[in-house]
Design a protein around this motif. Structure first.
Motif, short mmCIF file in Angstrom:
data_model
loop_
_atom_site.label_atom_id
_atom_site.label_comp_id
_atom_site.label_asym_id
_atom_site.label_seq_id
_atom_site.Cartn_x
_atom_site.Cartn_y
_atom_site.Cartn_z
N GLU A 126 2.17 0.57 -0.14
CA GLU A 126 1.58 -0.40 0.78
C GLU A 126 0.64 -1.35 0.06
O GLU A 126 0.66 -2.57 0.30
N ALA A 127 -0.17 -0.81 -0.84
CA ALA A 127 -1.10 -1.66 -1.58
C ALA A 127 -0.36 -2.61 -2.52
O ALA A 127 -0.72 -3.79 -2.64
N ALA A 128 0.68 -2.11 -3.17
CA ALA A 128 1.45 -2.95 -4.11
C ALA A 128 2.16 -4.07 -3.37
O ALA A 128 2.20 -5.22 -3.85
N VAL A 129 2.72 -3.77 -2.19
CA VAL A 129 3.38 -4.81 -1.40
C VAL A 129 2.36 -5.85 -0.93
O VAL A 129 2.63 -7.06 -0.96
N ALA A 130 1.17 -5.38 -0.53
CA ALA A 130 0.12 -6.31 -0.10
C ALA A 130 -0.29 -7.24 -1.24
O ALA A 130 -0.61 -8.41 -1.01
#
Length: 985
Positions: A545-549
């Motif tokens: 989720e953090a990487a996609v954000a």
């Protein structure tokens, strides 16, 4: 045994000595049962000698509950050397071997008053239980340490060690006990030697001298064996087993418990009830150790055996039932765990009816049963009932002032309330758990309570407060040196930072959590395999989720590969079996030694933390770090030298650049992943990368659910087209794309990707890391097809005969294993004969097990000693020498999907067993259409007559097209179930 108990419970040696000194002085109290027995035997010996009762004298000499040397000493001091000599001559065995000679040389008038006075001072110190009294006794004993004969000197050493032990001078006490034991052994005083070795071990254990503990208790076991004291030997082996279990040497502990049970079986106790009790407790210990090692199946069997032995013991069977419930929870069998808790509760109610102390024990046991059942009920979503049972148990623990139990219940209730969204209740119980932790000075409990509270703040959206509290908990976790708590702390911080809109910090903490998890799995065995799997999925989710954000393809790739490359087995039990199958004995031993030292270092460190000894904590912490480094180094060596085994057991996630390097012109790698509510796709080509938002995950799952691959589903073609639009349209492949490498996630494992892109070669892969492994491991192509079919199911009426499987095998195979020959044994023989097959083809029933994917099986002909079920875990232990494995059976592509990891089951098992590609079905298939498809596939892939075939993915594409072109098989049900996993071509 706690220090308090050691101070209160006088060892046998001291009270036996007391009675030896006090024969004829009934005014002083008798304080121990064995001293009573010694006194009784002493007086009875005199009567037997005076009455010339030789049979009675022999009977007295045969008693096991007295120490012959202490009886003799009492007789000599009392002026009856004649009785002492007669008694010594009447005895048999090692305890009496040197007694007659000792009695003859001992002068009755050689009694040393100073020695006896020093012993008496120790007796008074025992009664006073003050440091001043014990110090005075030590001073008196030191003044006479070389006085008296050899027996008195040995006795003085053992009594002095007892005094040091009472003052918590454990290292000195251990040395003193050992010296006394050696002195006693030299003169033939076996009772003194046994007591000395036993007490030396306990003292060394409290002094953290575990090497000495093992040595002393080994000597104790040897002494008991030589004396043929079988109950004593059982006790010695049990102590050694407990020590091994405490140090994490699970295999050694189990072996010792089994050895003790073997001694009991060969030399039964005189009392049948005692025999059953001891066997039951040994089986219980064995089960507990096996559960800690993650061997839940074996643990379950041991605990059930313990229940059989302890069926007439309400307390024992109640406690074992609770252990059984714990093992069942670890396996996810919550309904069975509830049943075991109910059995335990019934046993504890029996105790309550007895009244007195038994009732108190029963009440606490019943409360523990209620608390344990509450955990299972919560897992079964029966939340209100779970809470009520735990609150009921809590009332008992408060009334009984059982602080550790109170802490555990508050911790569970806090965690469950947080999961249920009841923040107020969560904070209340976390606060109560913290209060208990302060009273107990239990930092482990404090850390758990703080982490639960911080996660509750995250759920409430109070992210700054969550970060603050998680940071406090992380400091305690670091102080404790607990990998699990550090992992949970960083994962919690990652969650809080995601919520606060700081993906950079979230990504950093999530990566750290995953790194700690990898250390846990590579290093120590743990019974927490289920929670480790859950924690792994959570950390990977946050990373993703953090990487996609951040919109960072490299970070997204790292997150996906960290999870899917892990390829965790269903349990550590399976992991251990596989390690033995794929890693050489030399590396296996080096790893086992490193793991043993790490486990030992952790046990010693945790013991130091529990006892709050700062100097010991400071000493043990760097030793633990050193042991962990040593484990990491041997794992690195395994990764270098045992490629196949290391890639499976200790995977090293591939980087984005490494995955791209494996792609050829025309290849596109697609890794689907969930971030928040949406499905995303990481799309890689040899020279490019991008992240695509595919759409809401719930909508994709709904479309998959709507696609019914049955003849009754008239909308099958339209629904297949809808799936294609949903899953592939936004990825916008160029015209030059020839091959799709797809790594699915979640519900997408059910998607028929080969049918969604019929003009391209489609290959499913567990991960980019796995695909890179398959490319590296590719073997030269070979000739010949080994086919198994026409399986004999006459002894299994639930499995119908497959009439088309025999013709299917005959049509495509060069070597056939049909009917009675289609067995596991024949398969192993054929695999060993040939260096490499072009393909191995299974035409049989597939038996998927979604709950336990490594038990998914191919049903072959049953022939002893095999059960006819070739399970995924058994496949992993084979060396499948083939370019391709075709599982031409129903639902062989099914398995269990774990968040962050992917699908476990037969496809992955065959891939890692050596077949670089595997063809499987996603649902139940039609017999006739399958026969046609397989004929078309092999005509293209492995044509007879020596012609060169096309790649497997291309052959499958052509075969599916051929079946689809047949009017009666146009419906997707007949041709779209088949997918290929692995390298493809």
């Amino acid at each position: 045994m706690t220090r308090t108990l050691r101070r209160r419970a006088a060892p046998v040696i001291l009270w036996c000595m007391l009675m030896a000194c006090l024969v004829g002085r009934p005014d002083l109290p008798v304080a121990h049962a064995n001293s009573k027995a010694n006194a009784e035997v002493t007086h009875a010996v005199i009567e037997a000698v005076d009455g010339k009762q030789e049979k009675e004298l022999a009977r007295l000499a045969a008693r096991r509950d007295v120490d012959a040397w202490l009886v003799v000493d009492a007789l000599i001091v009392g002026g009856r050397k004649d009785a002492a000599l007669a008694y010594a001559r009447a005895g048999r065995g090692l305890d009496f071997a040197k007694l007659p000679a000792y009695v003859r040389q001992r002068r009755p008038d050689g009694h040393d008053a100073a020695v006896r006075a020093a012993w008496a001072a120790a007796v008074r110190a025992e009664a006073a239980a003050t440091a001043e009294a014990w110090n005075s006794a030590i001073e008196a004993l030191l003044s006479v340490q070389n006085a008296g004969d050899a027996f008195e000197q040995a006795h003085t050493q053992l009594t002095g060690a007892r005094a040091l032990d009472a003052l918590s001078r454990e290292r000195e006490a251990a040395t003193g006990y050992a010296a006394g034991a050696r002195a006693a052994w030299r003169i033939g005083w076996m009772g003194g030697a046994v007591t000395g070795w036993e007490r030396a071990g306990f003292a060394a254990r409290h002094a953290f001298q575990f090497d000495d503990v093992e040595r002393y208790w080994r000597l104790l076991a040897d002494t008991n064996a030589k004396r043929e004291n079988w109950p004593g030997l059982v006790g010695s082996l049990t102590n050694l087993g407990s020590l091994s279990g405490e140090l994490g040497h699970h295999d050694g502990a189990v072996a010792l418990y089994l050895e003790a049970a073997g001694v009991l079986a060969k030399h039964p106790m005189e009392n049948a009830e005692t025999q059953r009790s001891k066997l039951g407790r040994l089986a219980w210990n064995t089960g507990v150790v096996r559960e800690r090692a993650g061997r839940f199946g074996e643990a379950h069997a041991s605990l059930e055996a313990a229940l059989v032995h302890l069926k007439d013991d309400p307390y024992g069977s109640g406690v074992v039932s609770l252990s059984l419930a714990g093992a069942q929870r670890s396996m996810g069998r919550y309904e069975e765990a509830l049943t075991s808790c109910s059995v335990a509760a019934a046993k504890f109610r029996e105790l309550i009816k007895q009244g007195g102390r038994a009732a108190a024990m029963g009440e606490v046991g019943l409360a523990r049963s209620e608390a344990a059942s509450g955990v299972s009920l919560h897992r079964l979503a029966r939340k209100s009932e779970a809470r009520q049972r735990q609150l009921s148990a809590l009332e008992v623990f408060v009334r009984r002032r059982s602080l550790p139990d109170q802490g555990r219940v508050h911790q569970n209730l806090g965690f469950q309330a947080m999961r249920d969204g009841d923040a107020k209740a969560a904070h209340l119980h976390n606060s109560k758990a913290l209060d208990v932790s302060r009273l107990l000075k239990d930092k482990n409990l404090a850390c758990h309570a703080l982490q639960n509270d911080a996660d509750t703040f995250t759920v409430e959206g109070r992210h700054a407060k969550a970060i603050e509290v998680h940071a406090q908990a992380l400091e305690i976790a670091k102080e404790l040196g607990s990998l699990r708590l550090m992992r949970d702390g960083h994962a919690g911080l990652a969650r809080a930072h995601v919520g606060s809109g700081n993906p950079t910090e979230a990504l950093r903490h999530a990566r750290t959590a995953v790194r700690y998890l990898a250390q846990m799995l590579v290093g120590l065995a743990t019974s927490q395999s289920a929670s480790a799997r859950e924690a792994n999925g959570e950390a990977i989710r946050i990373m993703t989720e953090a990487a996609v954000a951040l919109g960072d393809p490299k970070a997204v790739s790292d997150a996906v590969e960290e999870g899917r490359a892990a390829s965790l087995l269903e349990s550590l039990e399976g992991r251990e079996r596989l390690r033995k199958a794929v890693i050489g004995p030399t590396l296996l031993k080096l790893e086992a030694d490193a793991r043993r030292e790490e486990t030992r270092a952790l046990a010693l460190y945790e013991r130091a933390v529990r006892t709050r000894r700062l100097p010991e904590i400071r000493k043990r912490k760097p030793l633990l770090a050193k042991a962990r480094t040593a484990t990491a180094k041997i794992v690195e060596r395994i990764q270098r030298e045992a490629a196949r085994g290391a890639r499976l057991l200790y995977p090293k996630p591939a980087t984005l650049a490494q995955i791209q390097a494996t792609l050829r012109s025309g290849d596109v790698y697609v890794a689907y992943l969930e971030a928040g509510a949406n499905m995303h796709a990481l799309v890689l080509t040899p020279k490019g990368e991008r992240i695509v938002d595919v759409g809401p995950s719930a909508e994709l799952t709904a479309k998959l659910d709507a696609f019914q691959p049955t003849l009754e589903a008239a909308q099958g073609p339209a629904q297949l087209a809808a799936l294609k639009t949903a899953l592939l349209e936004k990825l916008k492949f160029g015209a030059k794309t020839k091959r799709l490498l797809v790594s699915p996630t979640g519900s997408l494992f059910r998607a028929p990707f080969s049918a969604l892109a019929p003009k391209r070669r489609v290959v499913l892969v567990p991960s980019g890391t796995a695909y890179r492994f398959f490319v590296d491991q590719e073997a030269p192509q070979a000739r010949g097809v080994l086919g198994l079919g026409a399986v004999d199911y006459t002894d299994r009426p639930k499995l119908s005969d497959l009439d088309g499987s025999g013709p299917e095998v005959k049509a495509i195979a060069t070597t056939e294993l049909l009917a009675k020959k289609a067995t596991e044994a024949e398969l192993r023989v054929e695999l060993a004969k040939k260096r490499q097959w072009r393909a191995i083809h299974f035409a049989c029933h597939g038996l998927p097990d979604d709950e336990h994917p490594m038990r998914s099986a191919l049903a072959l002909t049953r022939a002893a000693p095999d059960d006819g079920l070739l399970t995924a875990s058994e496949v992993l232990q084979l060396r499948v020498r083939a370019d391709l494995a075709v599982l031409s059976a129903c639902e062989t592509g099914r398995g269990r999907v774990f968040r962050g990891e992917g699908l476990l089951g037969l496809p992955r098992a065959f891939l890692f067993a050596g077949a670089p590609r595997v063809i499987v079905s996603l649902w139940k298939v039609d017999d006739a259409a399958t026969l046609a498809l397989m004929r078309a596939f092999y005509a293209a892939y492995a044509p007879k007559g020596g012609a060169k075939g096309v790649p497997a993915a291309e052959a499958l594409r052509r075969a599916m097209a051929a079946v689809r072109a047949t009017p009666k098989w146009k419906h997707p049900y007949f041709w779209s179930a088949w997918v290929i996993w692995g390298r493809g071509d």
